[in-house]
Scaffold this motif. Structure first.
Motif, PDB file in Angstrom:
ATOM      1  N   GLU A  34       0.904  -1.137  -0.053  1.00  0.00           N
ATOM      2  CA  GLU A  34      -0.201   0.006  -0.007  1.00  0.00           C
ATOM      3  C   GLU A  34       0.911   1.321   0.075  1.00  0.00           C
ATOM      4  OE1 GLU A  34      -3.007   2.282   3.194  1.00  0.00           O
ATOM      5  OE2 GLU A  34      -3.309  -0.043   2.983  1.00  0.00           O
ATOM      6  N   ARG A  35       1.965   1.271   0.869  1.00  0.00           N
ATOM      7  CA  ARG A  35       2.787   2.362   0.964  1.00  0.00           C
ATOM      8  C   ARG A  35       3.628   2.603  -0.313  1.00  0.00           C
ATOM      9  NH1 ARG A  35       1.126   5.909   4.873  1.00  0.00           N
ATOM     10  NH2 ARG A  35       0.972   4.592   6.849  1.00  0.00           N
ATOM     11  N   LEU A  36       3.923   1.414  -0.923  1.00  0.00           N
ATOM     12  CA  LEU A  36       4.851   1.622  -2.038  1.00  0.00           C
ATOM     13  C   LEU A  36       3.851   1.939  -3.522  1.00  0.00           C
ATOM     14  CD1 LEU A  36       7.432   0.919  -3.511  1.00  0.00           C
ATOM     15  CD2 LEU A  36       6.520  -1.422  -4.181  1.00  0.00           C
ATOM     16  N   GLU A  37       2.675   1.450  -3.409  1.00  0.00           N
ATOM     17  CA  GLU A  37       1.767   2.061  -4.435  1.00  0.00           C
ATOM     18  C   GLU A  37       1.580   3.506  -4.058  1.00  0.00           C
ATOM     19  OE1 GLU A  37      -2.972   1.334  -5.672  1.00  0.00           O
ATOM     20  OE2 GLU A  37      -1.920  -0.229  -4.686  1.00  0.00           O
ATOM     21  N   SER A  38       1.516   3.896  -3.187  1.00  0.00           N
ATOM     22  CA  SER A  38       1.225   5.492  -2.781  1.00  0.00           C
ATOM     23  C   SER A  38       2.568   6.281  -3.160  1.00  0.00           C
ATOM     24  CB  SER A  38       1.032   5.771  -1.256  1.00  0.00           C
ATOM     25  OG  SER A  38       0.909   7.130  -1.096  1.00  0.00           O
ATOM     26  N   PHE A  39       3.779   5.687  -2.914  1.00  0.00           N
ATOM     27  CA  PHE A  39       5.052   6.262  -3.305  1.00  0.00           C
ATOM     28  C   PHE A  39       4.913   6.485  -4.978  1.00  0.00           C
ATOM     29  CE2 PHE A  39       9.505   5.875  -4.500  1.00  0.00           C
ATOM     30  CZ  PHE A  39      10.165   6.733  -3.810  1.00  0.00           C
ATOM     31  N   GLU A  40       4.680   5.315  -5.519  1.00  0.00           N
ATOM     32  CA  GLU A  40       4.691   5.346  -7.004  1.00  0.00           C
ATOM     33  C   GLU A  40       3.856   6.247  -7.717  1.00  0.00           C
ATOM     34  OE1 GLU A  40       3.886   1.253  -7.924  1.00  0.00           O
ATOM     35  OE2 GLU A  40       5.848   0.742  -7.570  1.00  0.00           O
ATOM     36  N   THR A  41       2.378   6.832  -6.973  1.00  0.00           N
ATOM     37  CA  THR A  41       1.861   7.702  -7.395  1.00  0.00           C
ATOM     38  C   THR A  41       2.368   8.942  -7.301  1.00  0.00           C
ATOM     39  OG1 THR A  41      -0.419   6.450  -6.738  1.00  0.00           O
ATOM     40  CG2 THR A  41      -0.522   9.086  -6.899  1.00  0.00           C
ATOM     41  N   GLY A  42       3.338   9.276  -6.294  1.00  0.00           N
ATOM     42  CA  GLY A  42       4.213  10.587  -6.086  1.00  0.00           C
ATOM     43  C   GLY A  42       5.074  10.923  -7.147  1.00  0.00           C
ATOM     44  N   VAL A  43       5.820   9.500  -7.635  1.00  0.00           N
ATOM     45  CA  VAL A  43       6.643   9.535  -8.756  1.00  0.00           C
ATOM     46  C   VAL A  43       5.925   9.769  -9.959  1.00  0.00           C
ATOM     47  CG1 VAL A  43       8.212   8.069 -10.012  1.00  0.00           C
ATOM     48  CG2 VAL A  43       8.196   7.900  -7.524  1.00  0.00           C
ATOM     49  N   ARG A  44       4.923   9.214 -10.180  1.00  0.00           N
ATOM     50  CA  ARG A  44       4.287   9.477 -11.517  1.00  0.00           C
ATOM     51  C   ARG A  44       3.617  10.849 -11.482  1.00  0.00           C
ATOM     52  NH1 ARG A  44       1.484   5.122 -11.081  1.00  0.00           N
ATOM     53  NH2 ARG A  44      -0.567   5.872  -9.908  1.00  0.00           N
ATOM     54  N   TYR A  45       3.136  11.323 -10.769  1.00  0.00           N
ATOM     55  CA  TYR A  45       2.709  12.764 -10.875  1.00  0.00           C
ATOM     56  C   TYR A  45       3.625  13.763 -11.040  1.00  0.00           C
ATOM     57  CZ  TYR A  45      -2.347  11.709 -10.563  1.00  0.00           C
ATOM     58  OH  TYR A  45      -3.627  11.199 -11.017  1.00  0.00           O
ATOM     59  N   GLN A  46       5.003  13.404 -10.278  1.00  0.00           N
ATOM     60  CA  GLN A  46       6.192  14.269 -10.333  1.00  0.00           C
ATOM     61  C   GLN A  46       6.794  14.254 -11.833  1.00  0.00           C
ATOM     62  OE1 GLN A  46       9.244  13.671  -7.344  1.00  0.00           O
ATOM     63  NE2 GLN A  46      10.860  14.402  -8.809  1.00  0.00           N
ATOM     64  N   MET A  47       6.658  12.910 -12.505  1.00  0.00           N
ATOM     65  CA  MET A  47       6.983  13.036 -13.845  1.00  0.00           C
ATOM     66  C   MET A  47       6.144  13.737 -14.720  1.00  0.00           C
ATOM     67  SD  MET A  47       9.274  12.055 -16.032  1.00  0.00           S
ATOM     68  CE  MET A  47      10.298  10.840 -15.475  1.00  0.00           C
ATOM     69  N   PHE A  48       4.665  13.531 -14.672  1.00  0.00           N
ATOM     70  CA  PHE A  48       3.786  14.311 -15.160  1.00  0.00           C
ATOM     71  C   PHE A  48       4.174  16.021 -15.359  1.00  0.00           C
ATOM     72  CE2 PHE A  48       0.377  11.108 -14.414  1.00  0.00           C
ATOM     73  CZ  PHE A  48       0.824  10.381 -15.437  1.00  0.00           C
ATOM     74  N   ALA A  49       4.346  16.279 -13.985  1.00  0.00           N
ATOM     75  CA  ALA A  49       4.651  17.728 -13.724  1.00  0.00           C
ATOM     76  C   ALA A  49       6.143  17.982 -14.334  1.00  0.00           C
ATOM     77  CB  ALA A  49       4.913  18.048 -12.141  1.00  0.00           C
ATOM     78  N   ALA A  50       7.048  17.389 -14.758  1.00  0.00           N
ATOM     79  CA  ALA A  50       8.293  17.601 -15.276  1.00  0.00           C
ATOM     80  C   ALA A  50       8.136  17.715 -16.384  1.00  0.00           C
ATOM     81  CB  ALA A  50       9.298  16.156 -15.058  1.00  0.00           C
ATOM     82  N   PHE A  51       7.009  16.835 -17.316  1.00  0.00           N
ATOM     83  CA  PHE A  51       6.883  17.243 -18.568  1.00  0.00           C
ATOM     84  C   PHE A  51       6.170  18.344 -18.917  1.00  0.00           C
ATOM     85  CE2 PHE A  51       7.182  12.347 -19.364  1.00  0.00           C
ATOM     86  CZ  PHE A  51       8.414  12.298 -20.054  1.00  0.00           C
TER      87      PHE A  51
END
Length: 128
Positions: A34-51
């Motif tokens: 559950e915590r890893l899935e949450s972490f991955e959500t943060g990473v995904r949205y950070q990459m969207f923000a980078a683009f």
């Protein structure tokens, strides 16, 4: 502001790849699913923000306050959203209570949403 937006976009992208790799390998051993899935959500949205930042850094001239706000809202929104998720993901592992960050995370998300809306309005005003 243009250079700052492009550099932060590139840094966010770089950190997303690094954190994503750690999440896929090293953090898988220490975080619950559950915590890893949450972490991955943060990473995904950070990459969207980078683009997003690389895109707006490329197309905007940053001649108006609203153009600057498009960038600032995404920069700080991502910082608040993704990094609070990262901290929350590790609170159990570190043995600290960071639940106060829970209500702060959506503020970052709202800032990111406002940035997107402002970009849409920019396109409509400038008929791009």
């Amino acid at each position: 502001m243009k250079t700052l937006t492009l550099v932060i976009g590139a840094v966010y992208g770089l950190l997303s790849v690094i954190l994503g790799a750690f999440g896929a390998h090293a953090f898988r051993k220490i975080l619950s699913s559950e915590r890893l899935e949450s972490f991955e959500t943060g990473v995904r949205y950070q990459m969207f923000a980078a683009f997003f930042l690389l895109f707006v850094g490329w197309i905007l001239k940053f001649e108006t306050k609203s153009e600057n706000w498009i960038s600032w809202l995404m920069i700080f929104g991502t910082l608040i959203f993704s990094f609070s998720i990262y901290l929350l993901a590790f609170q159990d592992h570190w043995g600290v209570k960071l639940s106060f960050l829970g209500p702060i995370t959506p503020i970052g998300g709202l800032m990111m949403i406002i940035s997107w809306v402002m970009l849409i309005l920019y396109f409509l005003r400038n008929k791009m």
